[in-house]
Structures are given as structure tokens and as C-alpha cells.
Design a protein around this motif. Sequence first.
Motif, PDB file in Angstrom:
ATOM      1  N   LEU A 241      -2.181  10.808  -4.169  1.00  0.00           N
ATOM      2  CA  LEU A 241      -2.260   9.540  -4.895  1.00  0.00           C
ATOM      3  C   LEU A 241      -2.171   8.436  -3.853  1.00  0.00           C
ATOM      4  O   LEU A 241      -1.142   8.294  -3.182  1.00  0.00           O
ATOM      5  CB  LEU A 241      -1.138   9.424  -5.925  1.00  0.00           C
ATOM      6  N   LYS A 242      -3.233   7.658  -3.711  1.00  0.00           N
ATOM      7  CA  LYS A 242      -3.323   6.715  -2.593  1.00  0.00           C
ATOM      8  C   LYS A 242      -3.806   5.351  -3.075  1.00  0.00           C
ATOM      9  O   LYS A 242      -4.694   5.258  -3.921  1.00  0.00           O
ATOM     10  CB  LYS A 242      -4.288   7.260  -1.541  1.00  0.00           C
ATOM     11  N   ARG A 243      -3.199   4.308  -2.508  1.00  0.00           N
ATOM     12  CA  ARG A 243      -3.611   2.932  -2.782  1.00  0.00           C
ATOM     13  C   ARG A 243      -3.578   2.145  -1.481  1.00  0.00           C
ATOM     14  O   ARG A 243      -2.538   2.006  -0.862  1.00  0.00           O
ATOM     15  CB  ARG A 243      -2.694   2.272  -3.804  1.00  0.00           C
ATOM     16  N   ASP A 244      -4.760   1.686  -1.042  1.00  0.00           N
ATOM     17  CA  ASP A 244      -4.855   0.794   0.106  1.00  0.00           C
ATOM     18  C   ASP A 244      -5.151  -0.601  -0.427  1.00  0.00           C
ATOM     19  O   ASP A 244      -6.259  -0.871  -0.911  1.00  0.00           O
ATOM     20  CB  ASP A 244      -5.980   1.225   1.050  1.00  0.00           C
ATOM     21  N   ALA A 245      -4.150  -1.461  -0.363  1.00  0.00           N
ATOM     22  CA  ALA A 245      -4.344  -2.831  -0.839  1.00  0.00           C
ATOM     23  C   ALA A 245      -5.068  -3.639   0.226  1.00  0.00           C
ATOM     24  O   ALA A 245      -4.724  -3.579   1.417  1.00  0.00           O
ATOM     25  CB  ALA A 245      -2.992  -3.467  -1.163  1.00  0.00           C
ATOM     26  N   GLY A 246      -6.068  -4.387  -0.185  1.00  0.00           N
ATOM     27  CA  GLY A 246      -6.799  -5.213   0.762  1.00  0.00           C
ATOM     28  C   GLY A 246      -6.001  -6.441   1.158  1.00  0.00           C
ATOM     29  O   GLY A 246      -5.035  -6.834   0.494  1.00  0.00           O
TER      30      GLY A 246
ATOM     31  N   SER B 206       0.857  -1.180   0.000  1.00  0.00           N
ATOM     32  CA  SER B 206       0.000   0.000   0.000  1.00  0.00           C
ATOM     33  C   SER B 206       0.894   1.230   0.000  1.00  0.00           C
ATOM     34  O   SER B 206       2.002   1.198   0.536  1.00  0.00           O
ATOM     35  CB  SER B 206      -0.904   0.017   1.240  1.00  0.00           C
ATOM     36  N   TYR B 207       0.415   2.308  -0.596  1.00  0.00           N
ATOM     37  CA  TYR B 207       1.242   3.508  -0.655  1.00  0.00           C
ATOM     38  C   TYR B 207       0.367   4.754  -0.629  1.00  0.00           C
ATOM     39  O   TYR B 207      -0.831   4.715  -0.929  1.00  0.00           O
ATOM     40  CB  TYR B 207       2.123   3.522  -1.910  1.00  0.00           C
ATOM     41  N   GLU B 208       0.983   5.859  -0.262  1.00  0.00           N
ATOM     42  CA  GLU B 208       0.313   7.159  -0.250  1.00  0.00           C
ATOM     43  C   GLU B 208       1.349   8.232  -0.566  1.00  0.00           C
ATOM     44  O   GLU B 208       2.386   8.311   0.102  1.00  0.00           O
ATOM     45  CB  GLU B 208      -0.319   7.444   1.108  1.00  0.00           C
ATOM     46  N   THR B 209       1.071   9.030  -1.568  1.00  0.00           N
ATOM     47  CA  THR B 209       1.930  10.153  -1.938  1.00  0.00           C
ATOM     48  C   THR B 209       1.113  11.431  -1.841  1.00  0.00           C
ATOM     49  O   THR B 209       0.096  11.570  -2.515  1.00  0.00           O
ATOM     50  CB  THR B 209       2.478   9.991  -3.368  1.00  0.00           C
ATOM     51  N   ASN B 210       1.554  12.333  -0.980  1.00  0.00           N
ATOM     52  CA  ASN B 210       0.832  13.580  -0.770  1.00  0.00           C
ATOM     53  C   ASN B 210       1.812  14.746  -0.931  1.00  0.00           C
ATOM     54  O   ASN B 210       2.770  14.873  -0.172  1.00  0.00           O
ATOM     55  CB  ASN B 210       0.206  13.615   0.622  1.00  0.00           C
ATOM     56  N   LEU B 211       1.564  15.585  -1.925  1.00  0.00           N
ATOM     57  CA  LEU B 211       2.426  16.734  -2.216  1.00  0.00           C
ATOM     58  C   LEU B 211       1.603  18.003  -2.113  1.00  0.00           C
ATOM     59  O   LEU B 211       0.516  18.097  -2.692  1.00  0.00           O
ATOM     60  CB  LEU B 211       3.036  16.610  -3.615  1.00  0.00           C
ATOM     61  N   SER B 212       2.108  18.988  -1.365  1.00  0.00           N
ATOM     62  CA  SER B 212       1.399  20.256  -1.225  1.00  0.00           C
ATOM     63  C   SER B 212       2.371  21.417  -1.328  1.00  0.00           C
ATOM     64  O   SER B 212       3.577  21.266  -1.073  1.00  0.00           O
ATOM     65  CB  SER B 212       0.655  20.315   0.112  1.00  0.00           C
ATOM     66  N   ALA B 213       1.831  22.575  -1.698  1.00  0.00           N
ATOM     67  CA  ALA B 213       2.628  23.803  -1.798  1.00  0.00           C
ATOM     68  C   ALA B 213       1.771  24.962  -1.307  1.00  0.00           C
ATOM     69  O   ALA B 213       0.572  25.012  -1.581  1.00  0.00           O
ATOM     70  CB  ALA B 213       3.085  24.044  -3.235  1.00  0.00           C
TER      71      ALA B 213
END
Length: 584
Positions: free
Chosen positions: A353-358, A331-338
Amino acid sequence: MRLTRAAALLTSMLVLAATAGAQQRRITGRVAASGTNEPLVAVSILVAGTTLGTRTNDAGEFSLVAPDAEVQLVARRIGFKQQTLRVPRDQAQVTFSLDRDVLMLEEQVVTGENTTVARRNAANDIATVSSTELTRAPTPTIENALAGKIAGASVSQNSGAPGGGIQVQLRGVTTINGSPDPLYIVDGVIVSNDAIASGANAITAAAAGGNASNQDNPVNRIADFNPSDIERIEVLKGASASAIYGSKASNGVIIITTKRGSSGAPRFNLVQRVGTQEISNEIGSRHWTLPGVYDYFGPKTPADTARYRALYGSGATTDYEKLLFGQRDPSYETNLSARGGSEATRYFVSGLLKRDAGIMRGTGYDKQSLRANLSQTFSRRMTLDVNTNFVHSNAQRGLSNNDNSGTSYYMVLPFTPSFVNLRPVNGEYPANPFERSNPIQTRDLLQNTENVYRFTAAANARYSVFSRDRQSLTLSLNGGIDQFSQRNDIFSPNELLFEPQDGLPGTVVRGSTGNVNSNLNASLVHTFSPVGMALTATTSAGVQRERRDLDGASILTRGLIPGQSGVDQGSSVTVTPVSFPACA
């Protein structure tokens, strides 16, 4: 003649007094955290007893115009104790050193559409959760992030399926037929938290003739929002909630404020998380012996004895929990802010961009989010905030809740001994001699997906009608729209072992729902600070208009042509409209 001279003299004295009262001076300064001397951003600096104030920049510095006399400056910031400094007439520069407010007694909390008050002066308990608390540990949704952070709030999960399915109930709220869910407000917009049933009840028969919505394991729509975009959350309960939003807030209100831009050079923040998920609590299974099989199932004839001996085989057992729920895809999560901008224009932009693998094959939750918040100061009198958010999510759910048809995994496994081998052989799934379905076959062939597109926009304009030392009048206009479209697709092919039970093998359910929430508010806020009195009176009046449209339809098709999955490829088609009256 004498009367004319007296009038002229009195007029001159009034003009001189007004001129003297209008004399002003400029005070500059810096605000830092006590102990670390770290500059504090967005600290509110106010001249006590007046409506004159400003905020600190990225360097913790500020500059404001104050009366040409001895004044008291008050510094406030969320998470820090309020500090007041006396500034003599001949002093033009000050320095604040703020201590952290562990008990949050000085925190400003919402008491009206456009009014706030210090927490210690609030009539009702108002809980707050900061952005740091929300993102301290990774959580799938906002509701998960609230668990354990609000006193008196019950946060319960209706299943472990990825993507949501959470209920938040505030203490003291009880209901038999109505929903206990609180009202959600995001940047002034009343947003939907509808949990729309997927239609899985057509397969599971979990409702047994009752309401299927709570058995279908639906996703709450508040799960669409990105917790990393949130600046703070306030929870209003009791009279303070109903006083602002009326009877629809009888279950309480959760007010969500997203992050804003700040003046200065662009600042970027990147959060990257990677990991795996695993089952947290295994139920376990019995390890059988052949005499135990005879004793438990009680064979009465030689044929029964031979049958159970054949099923028992070599005595090898299968851990079906590990087989079904042992998936450990990343599972991964990428969070970019400015965030950044000038004194007049400030922005905050973020992408997720988020993916929660079951933990089961064929399940998971994907989400993409884009937010853009803009704050514009046109003059000392007028400001405008515009917030937009676009979200796309896709959930693969499986069947993980209750059933009355022998189809859900955890309703089949308790009746299936561990010595029975249900693994496929040459692509063929063996029948389950103890239940109506083979859970491995159901996992591999059944599809249960939910696809959502959502757009939310909010605007808030403030105009200062007048602002004097002792009183001010502000006109506020705010409104917004929350729109989403949701599509649910369930496909249960003909070859699934439980499908022929109703005489119409093969089932397709397709649900389509559209929702639009909109609201517009206009209010006037008057603030008055009497001379010589340590109090401030705030009066607000306004009007509000809201509208909600929620419409949908569900198509159920049975008796599919083998190999087909279209809703028009079956012998029995049922269309069920779902419509809620618009509210205005």
C-alpha cells in the motif's frame, strides 16, 4: 558351450559392476557464514562431477545421497564464495563455512533460457543487483532503484512528476528512430514497459507537429512492479542477450526474478515508511525595484509607466516556486510479506500500500499490489512454480513538462515577474499580464489522471527425464501472461485563461489502452560431466512462441458546454485509434 559360459560370466561381471557403481550413501551437514556462524538458507550443495545435489533449509542444514566413494561437495550461494570440501568414504557429516564474495566472481548468472554459469566464466559482462541493494533506500520505481547500480547503464528521468517517467539505456545502444529501451523479463514472462502518451499535447502543443509521446510525460509500465518483491535483477548486454531472446533484445535484457518461498515456519516481514517530499533544486527569481522594472521593460509612454507602476504596486514579491511546489503532504509505504512452507510446498505472499504525495497540490501517485508465489515439489523428478501479481495504480500528474502554448508551470514562471500578484481574490483568478495563463489557476482547476489495472501470471514446470552421476536431461516448460488496462483522463475547463485561445474553450481528452503479452517456452537441457575431466558440458534446445496485442483509442473533445466534462459534451470531437499489429 564354452561361448555360453563366457557370455554368462561376462554378464555377471557387468551386473556386479553396475551394482557396485550404484551403491550410495547419505551425507548430512550444515552451512554457515564465516565469522558469524549464521546459518545460510538456500545454499546449493552439489556432488562435484555429477548432477546430484540439494539445497539447505532454514537452519542451514542439508542431506543428500552420494556415491559410496570419496567425493567432493561444492557449496554455492549468491553473495558468497564457492567452497569445495573433500568427503572421504567413511565420513557422513560435513560443515561448510562460506566467506562473502565482495567481487561476486562466483555468482551464477543467466546465459540461456534455462542455463547458468559462474560470472568469472561468462563470455560477456552480466550485471546483477540483489534485493538488498534494491531496497536499501526508498525509491518510487524499479528503474529509480537501478540508478547507479549498473555499470554502463544510463537511467534518466523525463520529469519530476510522481509515478515514473524513466528511461534506462544500456551502454553501446544507439538509435535514431527506434526505442532504446531494453527488454524486460519477469519470472520468465516478457512484460510490457510501454510508455503510453496521456494526450496532454492537445493542451500543451509541446510536440509542435512532431511525436508527442515523449512530451506527454508518460509513466513507464515497469513502474507497476514492487521493488520489495524482487529477489535479484540481471542485466544482459551484447551477444548474450540476443542469443536468448533474438533481435527484440538488441537493446539488452533486464531479467527480474521475484522472491520464492522457503521451507520452515512462516516468517513475516513488515516495512513501514513515512515521510515528506520537497523540491530539491529551486531556480529562484529576481527581486525587482521600480527603476529596474522601467529599465527592463522599457516604458515609452506615460501610459506604459503608469501601467508598470500599478503592476509593481508596493513592491511585494511572490515566491511562485514555493507557492506552487511547496506542498509537503505525508507520503507512506506499507509492505507486508510472508514466506514459509514445507519441503514439498513453499509460498511467498506480499502486499503493498503506497502513497507518494506530490510537491504540488493535486498531484501524487497511489499504488496497491498483491503478489502470491507458490513452489510445489511433486517428486524428485517434477517441480512447479506459479507466480501471480495484481497491481492497481493511480497517478495525478498536472502539467510539468514542455509546452508551446503557455500552459506548463515552468514554461510560464520564467516570463512572469515576481512582483505580479496572481493569487485568487474571492474565487476569481487574475489574468497574467505577461503570459497566456495563470499557473495557480491551472494547478487548481486542471485535472490529469492515469488509472491502471495490471495482472501478471507465470508458471514454470521442470521434469527430470533422467539424472545419473555424470549426466542428466531436464524438460522445462514455462510461460505466462501480462495484461493491463490503462485509462487517461485530462480535463481543462472553460474558465482556464488559456482555453479561449483556439476559439473552442474547454478541452477533454480520454485515452483507453489495453495490452496483452503472452509467451510459452519449451526446452530440453542436457548436462554431461566426463569422467576424469574438470569440465561440464551443457546443451539446450527449445521452442518459443510469443504474442503481443496493444490496442487503444483517444477521444479529444473541444468547445465544452460550461460546467460539463464528458467527451460527448463538446462541439468538436475527434477519435484517434491507436493500434499495433499483434506479434506471434
